[in-house]
Enzyme design. Structure first.
Site, PDB file in Angstrom:
ATOM      1  N   SER A  64      40.017   9.571 -11.263  1.00 23.85           N
ATOM      2  CA  SER A  64      39.848  10.572 -12.318  1.00 23.85           C
ATOM      3  C   SER A  64      41.109  10.630 -13.145  1.00 23.85           C
ATOM      4  CB  SER A  64      39.643  11.939 -11.695  1.00 23.85           C
ATOM      5  OG  SER A  64      38.308  12.161 -11.495  1.00 23.85           O
TER       6      SER A  64
ATOM      7  N   GLU B 108      44.166   6.987 -26.887  1.00 26.88           N
ATOM      8  CA  GLU B 108      42.813   6.616 -27.305  1.00 26.88           C
ATOM      9  C   GLU B 108      41.878   7.800 -27.070  1.00 26.88           C
ATOM     10  OE1 GLU B 108      40.886   3.963 -24.210  1.00 26.88           O
ATOM     11  OE2 GLU B 108      42.969   3.959 -23.568  1.00 26.88           O
TER      12      GLU B 108
ATOM     13  N   LYS C 154      39.033  10.231 -25.592  1.00 24.64           N
ATOM     14  CA  LYS C 154      38.400  10.454 -24.288  1.00 24.64           C
ATOM     15  C   LYS C 154      36.919  10.667 -24.573  1.00 24.64           C
ATOM     16  CE  LYS C 154      38.798  13.075 -20.026  1.00 24.64           C
ATOM     17  NZ  LYS C 154      37.385  13.341 -19.824  1.00 24.64           N
TER      18      LYS C 154
ATOM     19  N   ASP D 268      33.081  11.381 -24.330  1.00 22.79           N
ATOM     20  CA  ASP D 268      32.346  12.351 -23.533  1.00 22.79           C
ATOM     21  C   ASP D 268      30.981  11.777 -23.188  1.00 22.79           C
ATOM     22  OD1 ASP D 268      31.881  14.626 -22.179  1.00 22.79           O
ATOM     23  OD2 ASP D 268      31.609  15.910 -23.924  1.00 22.79           O
TER      24      ASP D 268
ATOM     25  N   TYR E 155      37.516   0.937 -21.640  1.00 25.33           N
ATOM     26  CA  TYR E 155      38.880   1.426 -21.843  1.00 25.33           C
ATOM     27  C   TYR E 155      39.853   1.047 -20.741  1.00 25.33           C
ATOM     28  CZ  TYR E 155      36.538   5.148 -19.208  1.00 25.33           C
ATOM     29  OH  TYR E 155      35.788   5.843 -18.314  1.00 25.33           O
TER      30      TYR E 155
ATOM     31  N   LYS F 128      48.021   6.724 -22.074  1.00 25.83           N
ATOM     32  CA  LYS F 128      48.341   5.800 -20.974  1.00 25.83           C
ATOM     33  C   LYS F 128      49.672   5.124 -21.244  1.00 25.83           C
ATOM     34  CE  LYS F 128      43.436   5.010 -20.350  1.00 25.83           C
ATOM     35  NZ  LYS F 128      42.268   4.191 -20.677  1.00 25.83           N
TER      36      LYS F 128
ATOM     37  N   LYS G 152      42.908  17.502 -23.166  1.00 22.15           N
ATOM     38  CA  LYS G 152      41.575  18.049 -23.445  1.00 22.15           C
ATOM     39  C   LYS G 152      41.589  18.893 -24.710  1.00 22.15           C
ATOM     40  CE  LYS G 152      38.685  18.480 -20.211  1.00 22.15           C
ATOM     41  NZ  LYS G 152      37.444  17.839 -19.779  1.00 22.15           N
TER      42      LYS G 152
ATOM     43  N   CYS H  72       3.602  41.865 -31.573  1.00 22.38           N
ATOM     44  CA  CYS H  72       4.645  41.472 -32.510  1.00 22.38           C
ATOM     45  C   CYS H  72       5.663  42.609 -32.611  1.00 22.38           C
ATOM     46  CB  CYS H  72       4.034  41.187 -33.880  1.00 22.38           C
ATOM     47  SG  CYS H  72       5.295  40.995 -35.145  1.00 22.38           S
TER      48      CYS H  72
ATOM     49  N   CYS I 142       5.252  44.086 -36.489  1.00 22.13           N
ATOM     50  CA  CYS I 142       4.044  44.747 -37.008  1.00 22.13           C
ATOM     51  C   CYS I 142       3.156  45.318 -35.905  1.00 22.13           C
ATOM     52  CB  CYS I 142       3.239  43.784 -37.871  1.00 22.13           C
ATOM     53  SG  CYS I 142       2.429  42.500 -36.914  1.00 22.13           S
TER      54      CYS I 142
ATOM     55  N   CYS J 287       2.871  35.662 -34.027  1.00 21.09           N
ATOM     56  CA  CYS J 287       2.172  36.788 -34.641  1.00 21.09           C
ATOM     57  C   CYS J 287       1.280  36.158 -35.700  1.00 21.09           C
ATOM     58  CB  CYS J 287       3.180  37.731 -35.289  1.00 21.09           C
ATOM     59  SG  CYS J 287       2.388  38.924 -36.360  1.00 21.09           S
TER      60      CYS J 287
ATOM     61  N   CYS K   4       2.250  40.443 -41.751  1.00 25.43           N
ATOM     62  CA  CYS K   4       3.390  40.939 -40.976  1.00 25.43           C
ATOM     63  C   CYS K   4       4.649  40.877 -41.848  1.00 25.43           C
ATOM     64  CB  CYS K   4       3.563  40.092 -39.723  1.00 25.43           C
ATOM     65  SG  CYS K   4       5.087  40.448 -38.841  1.00 25.43           S
TER      66      CYS K   4
HETATM   67  S1  IVH Z   1      40.915   6.052 -18.129  1.00 31.39           S
HETATM   68  C1  IVH Z   1      42.511   4.819 -14.234  1.00 31.39           C
HETATM   69  N1  IVH Z   1      40.177   6.293 -20.606  1.00 31.39           N
HETATM   70  O1  IVH Z   1      37.278  10.537 -18.259  1.00 31.39           O
HETATM   71  C2  IVH Z   1      41.900   5.109 -15.530  1.00 31.39           C
HETATM   72  N2  IVH Z   1      38.962   7.492 -18.947  1.00 31.39           N
HETATM   73  O2  IVH Z   1      38.142  12.837 -16.706  1.00 31.39           O
HETATM   74  C3  IVH Z   1      41.027   6.302 -15.492  1.00 31.39           C
HETATM   75  N3  IVH Z   1      37.072   8.782 -19.828  1.00 31.39           N
HETATM   76  O3  IVH Z   1      36.501   9.237 -15.106  1.00 31.39           O
HETATM   77  C4  IVH Z   1      40.148   6.480 -16.645  1.00 31.39           C
HETATM   78  N4  IVH Z   1      37.355   8.234 -21.934  1.00 31.39           N
HETATM   79  O4  IVH Z   1      35.001   8.570 -17.094  1.00 31.39           O
HETATM   80  C5  IVH Z   1      39.940   6.659 -19.331  1.00 31.39           C
HETATM   81  N5  IVH Z   1      39.586   6.399 -22.855  1.00 31.39           N
HETATM   82  C6  IVH Z   1      39.369   6.753 -21.589  1.00 31.39           C
HETATM   83  C7  IVH Z   1      38.312   7.617 -21.229  1.00 31.39           C
HETATM   84  C8  IVH Z   1      38.146   7.969 -19.883  1.00 31.39           C
HETATM   85  C9  IVH Z   1      36.607   8.920 -21.068  1.00 31.39           C
HETATM   86  C10 IVH Z   1      36.491   9.452 -18.641  1.00 31.39           C
HETATM   87  C11 IVH Z   1      36.368   8.586 -17.415  1.00 31.39           C
HETATM   88  C12 IVH Z   1      37.133   9.315 -16.343  1.00 31.39           C
HETATM   89  C13 IVH Z   1      37.130  10.709 -16.866  1.00 31.39           C
HETATM   90  C14 IVH Z   1      38.254  11.512 -16.297  1.00 31.39           C
END
Ligand code: IVH
Length: 695
Positions: free
Chosen positions: A101, A132, A134, A136, A245, A317, A341, A435, A438, A453, A458
């Site tokens: 994660s 980069e 994230k 969703d 990614y 990263k 976030k 309704c 009315c 209705c 009305c």
């Molecule tokens: S890197 C070791 N890069 O976010 C690298 N994750 O909250 C770990 N996610 O489980 C993940 N965009 O599913 C990475 N550009 C991105 C991402 C990303 C979405 C997700 C991924 C991860 C979750 C963690």
């Protein structure tokens, strides 16, 4: 394990303590228990009872406490393991390396702290960061071996996931093969996120909302649901996309050295893109300071809504892979990466009450009144529940705790309630039998979800109906907008659509804002609307399911609006694009005596009920002739000219061919004109010649 009631109380107490900065070592056991129980709710039950941000706050509090008291860290602490839980319906496969994660950050200070830690662990003051989006969506892991896509898996519990290879192959942006051997690579494991584009998601939801159905929860759930569908053919229809990614494993032929194409994270993203994968490369950026990171994440948050897919933050990263290795990882997340976030779009609140709104078509929409809560940049205290079924499905009761989401362009909605958290004071929601405006009885055909209705008089429906009738795409009565209609309605001057043509102008002229000129304009606009073509009138009547396009096809099939009143469902089904639902709705509309009466009154006021276009066209001189316009037209707009042709019985072609009779040429005409000249059979007209032909 805490019971769900105990968990709810624990969450509330802990979150309060965190908010007041009152967390002490005495909270440690409860924090651990609560996080374990929340994990189980999230991963195993698929039913979290708090919002992600709230969970993160608990996790962070535990980590802080443990950091201050390292001797109290135990092996079973939630900080020491990855949460378990797997969907069993697909074969289980082990990831080559665990799917970790990410740790979350929410502000510049969090990022500055993380930067400091990276520098300490990396034993350097100079670190390049790659930033980069994230994405969703739902995470996915792909294994490429000997240049072929061998396997695709979901994240699962991080160690093993579900084999979804067949479903992944339906995602067009995942190549079935890629040349990795050119770099001496035998096996490559890459990670990414499967997403659903907002437009596709919104379209599916629009259709649902138009029908007063509850929309799909969010693109993330839609993506992960689609990935787990039993039938790969269905997956193909979902319009999924993927962004890769991370290269998590690189196995080289003959133990060669990892090539330079994979020496930094940014380079890896580029290489993945080069060999045919959709990677996050396009939106990635490398900076050499945390200040640069902060700037880019803020810049990106501001344009978050411009992207065609949802992102919920940015991921930062360490760019150099050798430095990543040096900085290392816990068994939960890499230390060399962090998620930033964006502001939360989910929150929990309390359902206080339900109000019932009556729409133009009489639809009764339950609207939830909730304790005001700040989500996605706005305070929400009221949101649609769409229909009675949604209330039942979500098992809502007044007093319930509810999870609210407001994502991007999606209208805010109740994701779910937590029946488990009730304390007995909640009350049942009783859907009205009459309704609310009315007081007439309401109706619901068995196959439908929405109560209506059906009283055409009305008051709630009438004002909405008049607004629709006068609107731009309907009868287009300028000067009779929403605000004036509501005002006139309240004053009793507008009672139904007919009364538009009976307005008491003398009285109106005594009102503020209505001078002689504006009254004259209003009179003219109302008079002009009497000659609107039949298709506009059909649309303006607001017959359910009859949109602009259907109104056009219907008007082409008749010569007078009363023709519609004589048609049966079977007759109507013959008309192009008219299905059962539309046909039944039209028949029901004309079966209502009041509606026929209104048509007679409109006719008495001189409103056009006949398809004059069709009559003119039948008599019109252009019947059977084909036209095409090219170049820049200076005397009229293309759409107007095309309408003129159609009104006179002619039709418009899409290109120059032997079927074309007339090419009307504006300024700077190009290839179409040349082609027409070459064919030699086409009449080439100037704009003036066209106008005299029409006359
Ligand atoms: S890197 C070791 N890069 O976010 C690298 N994750 O909250 C770990 N996610 O489980 C993940 N965009 O599913 C990475 N550009 C991105 C991402 C990303 C979405 C997700 C991924 C991860 C979750 C963690």
């Amino acid at each position: 394990m805490l019971s769900i009631q105990e968990l709810s109380t624990a969450n509330q107490n802990l979150l309060q303590a965190i908010a007041h900065n009152n967390i002490t070592i005495s909270h440690l056991p409860l924090l651990k228990d609560a996080i374990h129980a929340n994990d189980a709710q999230y991963y195993v039950q698929d039913n979290p009872i708090i919002a992600d941000v709230e969970y993160d706050a608990l996790f962070k509090a535990l980590k802080n406490l443990e950091a201050e008291n390292p001797d109290l860290i135990t092996a079973e602490s939630p900080t020491q393991r990855v949460a378990k839980g797997l969907n069993n319906s697909f074969a289980t496969v082990a990831h080559l390396v665990p799917m970790l994660s990410l740790e979350n950050s929410y502000n510049a200070d969090d990022l500055i702290d993380w930067d400091r830690k990276c520098k300490e662990l990396g034993e350097t003051e100079l670190i390049e960061y790659c930033i980069e989006p994230k994405f969703d969506g739902a995470s996915i892991s792909l294994v490429i071996e000997n240049n072929m896509l061998l396997r695709a898996a979901t994240r699962g519990d991080g160690v093993q996931g579900d084999d979804i290879t067949n479903n992944a192959k339906q995602i067009r942006s995942i190549p079935l093969s890629a040349n990795i051997q050119q770099f001496g690579i035998q096996t490559l494991e890459i990670r990414g996120e499967v997403v659903i584009h907002k437009a596709i998601f919104a379209k599916a939801n629009e259709a649902l909302i138009a029908e007063n159905q509850q929309p799909l929860a969010n693109p993330r759930n839609a993506a992960s649901g689609a990935l787990r569908m039993k039938d790969p053919a269905e997956v193909a229809k979902r319009g999924l996309d993927v962004f890769l990614y991370n290269a998590s494993t690189i196995v080289m032929h003959n133990n060669q050295k990892i090539p330079s194409e994979f020496s930094t994270h940014y380079q890896t993203l580029k290489t993945l893109a080069d060999i045919g994968f959709k990677s996050s490369y396009a939106n990635a950026k490398v900076v050499n300071s945390i200040a640069g990171v902060i700037e880019y994440v803020q810049e990106f948050e501001a344009k978050r809504d411009e992207l065609p897919y949802e992102i919920d933050g940015m991921v930062i990263k360490v760019n150099r892979l050798d430095l990543q290795e040096k900085i290392g990882q816990t068994n939960h997340h890499p230390r060399w990466a962090i998620a930033f976030k964006f502001k939360a779009r989910q929150a929990t609140s309390k359902l206080l009450n339900i109000e019932y709104q009556v729409g133009r078509t009489g639809s009764i929409t339950p609207v939830a009144k909730i304790e005001p809560v700040f989500v996605g940049g706005v305070t929400i205290q009221s949101l649609s529940l769409f229909n009675e079924e949604v209330i039942r499905e979500k098992q809502l009761m007044i007093g319930d705790t509810v999870l609210i989401e407001r994502a991007g362009d999606v209208i805010p909605y109740v994701v779910k309630s937590f029946p488990e958290l009730r304390n007995g004071s909640e009350t049942e929601i009783i859907f009205p039998k009459q309704c609310p405006v009315c007081n007439e009885a309401i109706e619901k055909p068995e196959e439908e979800a929405v109560w209506r209705c059906v009283n055409i008089n009305c008051a709630a429906q009438v004002a909405e109906k008049i607004i629709h009738f006068a609107s731009k795409d309907a009868m287009d009565i300028r000067g009779l907008g929403d605000a004036n209609i509501r005002k006139f309605f309240e004053l009793g001057w507008l009672k139904n659509i007919v009364s538009i043509y009976e307005l008491p102008y003398e009285q109106i002229s005594t009102m503020e804002g209505f001078g002689e000129k504006s009254i004259e304009k209003l009179k003219q606009a109302i008079a002009a609307s009497k000659a609107q073509p039949l298709n506009r009138l059909i649309f303006a009547l607001g017959i359910r399911y009859v949109g602009e396009t259907t109104a056009k096809t219907l008007s082409r099939s008749i010569t007078h609006i009363r023709d519609l009143a004589t048609k049966s469902v079977e007759d109507l089904l013959i008309v192009e694009d008219v299905g059962k639902k539309v046909a039944a709705s039209i028949v029901a509309f004309f079966a209502h005596h009041d509606n026929l009466d209104i048509l007679t009154q409109l006719e008495n006021h001189g409103i056009n009920l006949a398809n004059t276009q069709k009559q003119d066209a039948m008599e019109g001189g252009l019947s059977g002739k084909t036209f095409l316009f090219t170049g820049t037209l200076t005397q009229f707009k293309r759409a107007e000219a095309e309408a003129m042709v159609e009104a006179n019985g002619g039709s418009i072609l899409g290109g120059v061919s032997a079927k074309l009779n007339y090419l009307v040429v504006g300024e700077d005409a190009g290839s179409k004109l040349e082609k027409a000249k070459k064919l030699g059979t086409i009449n080439i007209l100037t704009e003036d010649e066209f106008l005299s032909l029409i006359k």
